[in-house]
Design a protein around this motif. Structure first.
Motif, PDB file in Angstrom:
ATOM      1  N   PRO A  10       0.828  -1.215   0.000  1.00 47.44           N
ATOM      2  CA  PRO A  10       0.000   0.000   0.000  1.00 47.44           C
ATOM      3  C   PRO A  10       0.863   1.266   0.000  1.00 47.44           C
ATOM      4  N   PHE A  11       0.335   2.326  -0.591  1.00 45.79           N
ATOM      5  CA  PHE A  11       1.030   3.612  -0.591  1.00 45.79           C
ATOM      6  C   PHE A  11       0.009   4.736  -0.714  1.00 45.79           C
ATOM      7  N   MET A  12       0.446   5.950  -0.436  1.00 43.00           N
ATOM      8  CA  MET A  12      -0.362   7.151  -0.649  1.00 43.00           C
ATOM      9  C   MET A  12       0.365   8.050  -1.625  1.00 43.00           C
ATOM     10  N   LYS A  13      -0.391   8.772  -2.440  1.00 45.85           N
ATOM     11  CA  LYS A  13       0.190   9.782  -3.331  1.00 45.85           C
ATOM     12  C   LYS A  13      -0.239  11.148  -2.810  1.00 45.85           C
ATOM     13  N   MET A  14       0.746  12.025  -2.591  1.00 48.87           N
ATOM     14  CA  MET A  14       0.503  13.361  -2.057  1.00 48.87           C
ATOM     15  C   MET A  14       1.314  14.374  -2.843  1.00 48.87           C
ATOM     16  N   HIS A  15       0.963  15.639  -2.705  1.00 51.44           N
ATOM     17  CA  HIS A  15       1.812  16.687  -3.268  1.00 51.44           C
ATOM     18  C   HIS A  15       1.641  17.988  -2.499  1.00 51.44           C
ATOM     19  N   GLY A  16       2.685  18.790  -2.533  1.00 53.58           N
ATOM     20  CA  GLY A  16       2.645  20.152  -2.020  1.00 53.58           C
ATOM     21  C   GLY A  16       3.051  21.077  -3.148  1.00 53.58           C
ATOM     22  N   LEU A  17       2.107  21.801  -3.720  1.00 56.96           N
ATOM     23  CA  LEU A  17       2.352  22.708  -4.848  1.00 56.96           C
ATOM     24  C   LEU A  17       2.908  21.969  -6.070  1.00 56.96           C
TER      25      LEU A  17
END
Length: 277
Positions: A10-17
């Motif tokens: 399992p993993f999460m995809k995230m971003h900041g700007l």
């Protein structure tokens, strides 16, 4: 890695700007991340794609973060990923502030309101041997064309102040200085343009990654460099290709505030993992 061939990962995809991350939650057990897996995951065509990958653990009873670049190399600091993970944990727990342990040190994060998250990235290093550089030089004006500023934020940074950031071909400029012999561990490269009182336009080339839409530690380093040069005060707004961050260099460290996004959750298939063995 073989333990995940039958169960997936399992993993999460995230971003900041637009500075994007794969985040793996290893708080319930260690995850083996071989360089081949990191590089395959970072491939935007055949994997998931990321600027950095972050692993969460709590072996010490405190939330710990480890960071890796898209080329598989380790990174001691990643400001936007730290903010993203802090927001995720605060949303999970209902906390409004927390501490996170990184190779950079123990960092404080807090809910800044209006969907924004702040993290204290710690005090900058400005001494040549702490950044580190290969030899003793003036870190405020390196002996490199353009007289860039060197700053350590857990990872090394080289900031060039220019008249127009869009006039610089960052695709060729970035790697030229990432591998400069003055930086034994390579460096992140920023080009920065002062656009107004306490306003900076910045673009960034990250070591081990390339051009990214934003970079938290690079923003901290650029804010520090501008203040040391007397170009701005200690509170600045930095406009990046992906959006805006607010920086505040205080006595206790460099605070960075901005938005975060948790895009989706996923699971690497057993077939994908098996193909790497």
């Amino acid at each position: 890695m073989s333990g995940f061939v039958t169960s997936g990962l399992p993993f999460m995809k995230m971003h900041g700007l637009g500075n994007d991350f794969v985040v793996i939650d290893a708080r319930r057990g260690d995850v083996a991340l071989e360089p081949s897996l990191l590089r395959a995951l970072g491939d935007r065509h055949r994997g998931v794609g990321f600027d950095q990958l972050a692993v969460m653990s709590d072996r010490s009873g405190v939330l710990e973060l480890r960071f890796y670049n898209a080329d598989g190399s380790a990174s001691a600091a990643c400001g936007n990923a730290t903010r993203c993970i802090a927001r995720h944990v605060m949303d999970q727990t209902g906390q409004s502030d927390l501490t996170l342990k990184t190779e950079r040190g123990v960092l404080s994060a807090r809910d800044a309101g209006n969907g924004l998250t702040s993290v204290n990235m710690g005090s900058p290093h400005t001494a040549w041997d702490q950044i580190p550089l290969a030899q003793q030089v003036d870190t405020l004006a390196l002996p490199i064309a353009g007289k860039p500023v060197a700053t350590g934020m857990g990872n090394p940074h080289c900031t060039f102040f220019v008249e127009d950031v869009m006039a610089v071909d960052l695709d060729t400029f970035g790697p030229q200085y990432e591998h400069h012999p003055l930086f034994p561990h390579r460096t992140n490269v920023q080009i920065a343009e002062i656009t107004g009182p306490d306003r900076i336009r910045m673009r960034v080339w990250e070591r081990g990654v390339g051009i990214t839409l934003a970079s938290g530690s690079s923003s901290c380093a650029t804010a520090v460099a501008a203040a040391r040069r007397g170009l701005t005060g200690r509170q600045v707004e930095i406009a990046l290709d992906g959006g805006r961050l607010d920086l505040d260099w205080r006595d206790d460290g460099v605070w960075m505030t901005g938005p975060t996004a948790h895009v989706f959750d996923g699971t690497l298939t057993p077939e994908f993992l098996a193909s790497l063995s």
